[in-house]
Design a protein around this motif. Structure first.
Motif, PDB file in Angstrom:
ATOM      1  N   CYS A  37       0.831  -1.214   0.000  1.00  0.00           N
ATOM      2  CA  CYS A  37       0.000   0.000   0.000  1.00  0.00           C
ATOM      3  C   CYS A  37       0.863   1.262   0.000  1.00  0.00           C
ATOM      4  CB  CYS A  37      -0.959   0.008   1.191  1.00  0.00           C
ATOM      5  SG  CYS A  37      -0.172   0.281   2.793  1.00  0.00           S
ATOM      6  N   GLY A  38       2.173   1.091   0.161  1.00  0.00           N
ATOM      7  CA  GLY A  38       3.087   2.236   0.101  1.00  0.00           C
ATOM      8  C   GLY A  38       3.678   2.622   1.444  1.00  0.00           C
ATOM      9  N   ALA A  39       3.144   2.078   2.535  1.00  0.00           N
ATOM     10  CA  ALA A  39       3.601   2.491   3.862  1.00  0.00           C
ATOM     11  C   ALA A  39       4.898   1.789   4.262  1.00  0.00           C
ATOM     12  CB  ALA A  39       2.515   2.211   4.888  1.00  0.00           C
ATOM     13  N   VAL A  40       5.804   2.582   4.817  1.00  0.00           N
ATOM     14  CA  VAL A  40       7.075   2.095   5.352  1.00  0.00           C
ATOM     15  C   VAL A  40       7.088   2.467   6.832  1.00  0.00           C
ATOM     16  CG1 VAL A  40       9.589   2.328   5.247  1.00  0.00           C
ATOM     17  CG2 VAL A  40       8.237   2.464   3.139  1.00  0.00           C
TER      18      VAL A  40
ATOM     19  N   LEU B 264      -4.682  -2.464   3.473  1.00  0.00           N
ATOM     20  CA  LEU B 264      -3.471  -2.990   2.835  1.00  0.00           C
ATOM     21  C   LEU B 264      -3.659  -3.198   1.337  1.00  0.00           C
ATOM     22  CD1 LEU B 264      -2.222  -5.498   5.582  1.00  0.00           C
ATOM     23  CD2 LEU B 264      -1.161  -3.322   4.922  1.00  0.00           C
ATOM     24  N   GLY B 265      -4.903  -3.134   0.865  1.00  0.00           N
ATOM     25  CA  GLY B 265      -5.170  -3.257  -0.567  1.00  0.00           C
ATOM     26  C   GLY B 265      -5.193  -1.908  -1.279  1.00  0.00           C
ATOM     27  N   ALA B 266      -5.022  -0.824  -0.525  1.00  0.00           N
ATOM     28  CA  ALA B 266      -5.066   0.521  -1.113  1.00  0.00           C
ATOM     29  C   ALA B 266      -3.675   0.937  -1.611  1.00  0.00           C
ATOM     30  CB  ALA B 266      -5.559   1.520  -0.071  1.00  0.00           C
ATOM     31  N   HIS B 267      -3.605   2.121  -2.216  1.00  0.00           N
ATOM     32  CA  HIS B 267      -2.308   2.714  -2.577  1.00  0.00           C
ATOM     33  C   HIS B 267      -2.286   4.130  -2.031  1.00  0.00           C
ATOM     34  CE1 HIS B 267      -0.680  -0.508  -4.971  1.00  0.00           C
ATOM     35  NE2 HIS B 267      -1.882  -0.670  -5.502  1.00  0.00           N
ATOM     36  N   TYR B 268      -1.502   4.346  -1.017  1.00  0.00           N
ATOM     37  CA  TYR B 268      -1.399   5.669  -0.424  1.00  0.00           C
ATOM     38  C   TYR B 268      -0.227   6.406  -1.059  1.00  0.00           C
ATOM     39  CZ  TYR B 268      -4.409   3.488   3.104  1.00  0.00           C
ATOM     40  OH  TYR B 268      -5.427   2.820   3.743  1.00  0.00           O
ATOM     41  N   LYS B 269      -0.505   7.545  -1.688  1.00  0.00           N
ATOM     42  CA  LYS B 269       0.562   8.284  -2.382  1.00  0.00           C
ATOM     43  C   LYS B 269       1.213   9.310  -1.476  1.00  0.00           C
ATOM     44  CE  LYS B 269      -1.078   7.776  -7.127  1.00  0.00           C
ATOM     45  NZ  LYS B 269      -2.318   6.997  -6.859  1.00  0.00           N
ATOM     46  N   ARG B 270       0.435   9.886  -0.565  1.00  0.00           N
ATOM     47  CA  ARG B 270       0.953  10.880   0.371  1.00  0.00           C
ATOM     48  C   ARG B 270       0.272  10.665   1.721  1.00  0.00           C
ATOM     49  NH1 ARG B 270      -2.308  15.531  -1.182  1.00  0.00           N
ATOM     50  NH2 ARG B 270      -0.663  16.914  -0.424  1.00  0.00           N
ATOM     51  N   VAL B 271       0.898  11.172   2.782  1.00  0.00           N
ATOM     52  CA  VAL B 271       0.312  10.942   4.109  1.00  0.00           C
ATOM     53  C   VAL B 271      -1.045  11.628   4.255  1.00  0.00           C
ATOM     54  CG1 VAL B 271       2.374  10.369   5.436  1.00  0.00           C
ATOM     55  CG2 VAL B 271       1.788  12.778   5.070  1.00  0.00           C
ATOM     56  N   GLN B 272      -1.276  12.657   3.438  1.00  0.00           N
ATOM     57  CA  GLN B 272      -2.583  13.335   3.483  1.00  0.00           C
ATOM     58  C   GLN B 272      -3.714  12.422   2.990  1.00  0.00           C
ATOM     59  OE1 GLN B 272       0.255  14.766   2.334  1.00  0.00           O
ATOM     60  NE2 GLN B 272       0.557  16.351   3.882  1.00  0.00           N
TER      61      GLN B 272
END
Ligand SMILES: [Mn+2]
Length: 288
Positions: free
Chosen positions: A148-151, A254-262
Motif C-alpha cells: 500500500c506504500g507504507a514504510v 493494505l489493498g489501497a495505494h497511499y501516495k501521500r500521508v494526506q
C-alpha cells in the motif's frame, strides 16, 4: 535474520506506536485488533512500532501533568502478552525494535525514567524473565513495508540507504560505542532507532529505497495525536505521553495505494484509541 517485515497487499493493518509499558493501552489495541479481524474474516494484522517497554515507575502524586493519564510501568507483562498474542496469531502480529528494546540486545542503555532503564527492568524481572524478554525482543524487525506504500520504522526515516537490503541485513549488534550520544553515528541502525525528525529529501529517498511512498513512525510524542511532515512522513502517538482524548492509532487498508500521508483520513485510517473520550477534531465528543 531479515530485519524487514513484508506485509501483504490485502486486509487491514492496525498500527500502534510507543506504549512504554502501558498495559491498559496494550489491551485496548489488542481489543481493536480482534474487532478488526472479526470484521475482515480474519484478514487483519497488528504492528507495534517499537518502545513497548520502559515506562515511569512513579506514584500518582509524583506524576507530572504533561504525561497524560496515570499508569505504572508494566513492561514485562506487555512484552509477554505480545509474545502470547503473536504465538496465537502466527504471521499476523508484528513488532519493530525501538531504542528502548535495543538497550536489552546490544544498544545503549536508555535513561528516560531511571539512570539505567535496562538494568532496572532486568532486575525487576529476574533472570528467567529477562532471558525470555531478550529472546522475544531479539526477533523484532527494524522496519516493515507494505504494498500500500507504507514504510514503518521506530524513529524518523533519516537513515541514508541505497536499498532495502541495507535495512534487511542490518546488524543490531553494530553499536560499539558506550553512550547514547554515539548511536546516531552508527549507520542505518542509529537513525532508524533514534532520529526524531528527517529532512524532507532524506525521508523521500529512504521511503523510495524501501519501495514505498509514505513513512509512518513514532518515537517522539505528538500531544495532538499525530502530525504530518511534508507529503511523506506521519508521526503517530498511540499511547505514551498523550492524554486518552488525543491517543490515535492507524487502521490501513493494505489493498489501497497511499501516495501521500494526506491520503490518510481522520475517521478512516486515523482513529482515536478511546472513541468515547476523544477530541471532536479526532472524531469524538470532547471539545478541543
Ligand atoms: Mn523511542
Amino acid at each position: 535474520m531479515a530485519r524487514v517485515i513484508r506485509l501483504p497487499d490485502h486486509g487491514r493493518l492496525i498500527v500502534c506506536t510507543d506504549l512504554q509499558g502501558c498495559l491498559r493501552d496494550y489491551r485496548r489495541i489488542v481489543e481493536i485488533f480482534h474487532e478488526t479481524a472479526a470484521a475482515h474474516d480474519g484478514d487483519a494484522h497488528l504492528l507495534f512500532t517499537g518502545d513497548l517497554i520502559h515506562g515511569p515507575h512513579l506514584s500518582p502524586d509524583e506524576w507530572p501533568d504533561f504525561l497524560g493519564e496515570y499508569y505504572r510501568d508494566a513492561s514485562g507483562d506487555v512484552v509477554e502478552a505480545f509474545a502470547d498474542l503473536a504465538a496465537r496469531n502466527p504471521g499476523h502480529v508484528h513488532a519493530l525494535v525501538g531504542n528502548h528494546e535495543h538497550g536489552h540486545i546490544g544498544g545503549p542503555h536508555t535513561a528516560k525514567f531511571a539512570a539505567d532503564e535496562v538494568s532496572l527492568l532486568e532486575d525487576l524481572l529476574g533472570q528467567a524473565r529477562t532471558a525470555r524478554l531478550k529472546e522475544i525482543i531479539g526477533e523484532f524487525a527494524l522496519a516493515a513495508v507494505a504494498p500500500c506504500g507504507a514504510v514503518f520504522t521506530h524513529g524518523a526515516p533519516a537513515a541514508e540507504i541505497a536499498s532495502i537490503r541495507d535495512v534487511e541485513g542490518c546488524d543490531l549488534q553494530a553499536f560499539t560505542g558506550g553512550s547514547p550520544l554515539d548511536i546516531l553515528d552508527t549507520p542505518v541502525l542509529g537513525p532508524i532507532l533514534w532520529a526524531r525528525s528527517a529532512d524532507v529529501d532524506v525521508a523521500r529517498a529512504f521511503v523510495r529505497a524501501m519501495g514505498g511512498t509514505i513513512s509512518i513512525y513514532g518515537h517522539d510524542v505528538i500531544p495532538e495525536g499525530f502530525e504530518c511532515v511534508g507529503d511523506e512522513q506521519m508521526v503517530v502517538s498511540t499511547s505514551f505521553g498523550v492524554f486518552d482524548s488525543n491517543k490515535v492509532y492507524l487502521s490501513l487498508d493494505l489493498g489501497a495505494h497511499y501516495k501521500r500521508v494526506q491520503d490518510l483520513r481522520i475517521g478512516r485510517e486515523i482513529l482515536p484509541l478511546y472513541p468515547d473520550r476523544a477530541l471532536r477534531s479526532l472524531g469524538g465528543q470532547v471539545p478541543d
